[in-house]
Design a protein around this motif. Structure first.
Motif: not given
Lengths: 322, 123
Positions: A47-48, A53-56, B120-121
């Motif tokens: 889920g990280v 994605l939110a960071e991007i 990383r993902l």
């Protein structure tokens, strides 16, 4: 990727493509394989990725565009014909009042379409920082877009662009041609593209017809791989090799917008030295056929179809004269 | 002959136990049976452009195979990191490849745990 990796063709590299796999095996079968792979893979993700994605997304927040006094814009509009031409041709409205979206044309007449020097690119980067919230985009039209320019800054931006040889006011006009590198640079090409674009641009400028013809999209590809997307040009030019000689096939009525259409082949192609006169015949026919100057080439084509343009194109008398 | 490549460089063959050969076109469902075996699983690569073995390795690991897993074929050194990330323990290359791409080029990719975007993902 994993599903395709196992299912893709390995016997023929020209058929080692996703579209071939889907075509041969059916969409349903491939979709099932992807879904099964997804179900297997999913457990490995904690889920990280959502946090990433939110960071991007945060990095793509729209810039602050405060309301600015547009006095300088109106003053330049009244005083400077070059500025007027640039502001009319190369700037479209922004959703924020008082701002515009600027197309920096890389289509100076007679220059290589889409080329910029290192010095010009550095200048563009500086101008994007100074006048466009640090943003600059490359368009598929082979131009550069400055997406957030305050109209108040437009006169200063125009002066800086013009000084760098980037002030050509021709976005969307006949000299704003998309051309692939063609045989001058490309190992796949079967004909030259760049010199055709250069000659069209300089020819119609010399005739003084550029503004008269108005909005039109000419796209040139130097082989059937169609990097120039000639098939969706209002006028498409496809350079082929006919027994060692360059031959240019013309398509009409293509459209790359939401009214997407593939251009229609007109008939036999033209030699390298015949292609510019051929395009001129089509455009003179357009000027004669349009109902009003506001009716663009593609609108006239949609109204009348290809027939009158083909008639003008293959008019033997005109051909001999050319 | 061939050379076994691991993170610390080139080795001679040192496996004495049973070996199960897995061809690149093996259907993934067949792997369930071998995943429980104690043999060395040797996944064949016909050429470096045929990546099916990577997907098979990932499947085997996902199915719980904990034994030694080997990629065998003319892979190139740049692919070493991807082979390791897919679950292979080692790569077996023909001598000709070992001559063309000597040991340092493979050791240069022994840092395969670094800069892996998938990791990383996944988190």
């Amino acid at each position: 990727m994993a599903a395709y990796n196992l299912a893709g063709r390995r016997d023929n590299k020209y058929k080692a493509r996703l579209k071939i796999t889907v075509f041969e095996g059916g969409l349903e079968a491939f979709r099932d394989a992807v879904e099964a792979e997804f179900a297997r893979t999913r457990a490995a993700f904690s889920g990280v990725d959502q946090a990433l994605l939110a960071e991007i997304e945060a990095a793509f927040a729209p810039p602050a565009l405060p309301l600015r006094d547009a006095g300088a814009y109106h003053a330049a509009w009244a005083a400077d014909a070059d500025f007027r031409a640039f502001a009319t041709q190369n700037v479209v409205a922004h959703k924020v009042p008082g701002y515009g979206i600027v197309t920096v044309s890389l289509k100076a007449h007679g220059a290589t379409p889409g080329d910029a020097t290192a010095a010009q690119m550095r200048k563009l980067a500086d101008l994007a920082d100074a006048y466009s919230a640090g943003e600059l985009r490359i368009s598929h039209e082979q131009n550069v877009i400055l997406p957030h320019v305050a109209l108040a800054d437009l006169p200063a931006l125009h002066r800086a662009l013009a000084a760098a040889g980037l002030g050509t006011a021709n976005a969307g006009l006949i000299s704003d041609i998309i051309a692939c590198p063609g045989m001058d640079y490309c190992a796949l090409a079967t004909a030259r593209s760049i010199p055709v674009a250069q000659e069209l641009a300089t020819h119609f400028k010399a005739l003084g017809l550029e503004q008269e013809i108005g909005q039109i999209k000419i796209k040139i590809s130097g082989c059937i791989n169609a990097c120039g997307h000639h098939h969706v040009g209002h006028i498409g030019i496809l350079g082929l090799d006919r027994a060692g000689v360059e031959n240019y096939q013309i398509t009409l009525g293509g459209d790359a917008t939401e009214r997407a259409a593939i251009g229609e082949k007109t008939g036999p192609g033209f030699a390298y030295d015949e292609i510019v006169p051929a395009i001129e015949r089509i455009l003179r026919a357009y000027l004669a056929l349009r109902q009003a100057p506001e009716e663009t080439f593609i609108e006239t084509f949609r109204r009348l179809g290809a027939a009158p343009f083909k008639a003008a194109l293959y008019d033997e008398g005109a051909r001999d004269a050319a | 002959m061939s050379v076994i490549v691991r993170d610390d460089g080139f080795h001679a063959e040192d496996w004495a136990g049973p070996v199960v050969e897995i061809a690149a076109d093996t259907a993934p469902d067949v792997l369930v049976a071998v995943a429980q075996s104690g043999a060395l699983l040797r996944v064949g690569f016909a050429n470096f452009g045929d990546g099916r073995g990577f997907t098979l390795a990932r499947r085997l690991r996902a199915q719980g195979f904990a034994g030694r897993l080997r990629a065998a074929g003319p892979l190139v050194a740049d692919q070493y990191a991807m082979a390791r990330r897919s679950g292979f323990d080692e790569v077996e290359i023909p001598d000709a490849i070992a001559v063309r791409q000597p040991e340092p080029q493979w050791i240069a990719r022994a840092n395969w745990r670094e800069n892996t975007y998938q990791q990383r993902l996944r988190g």
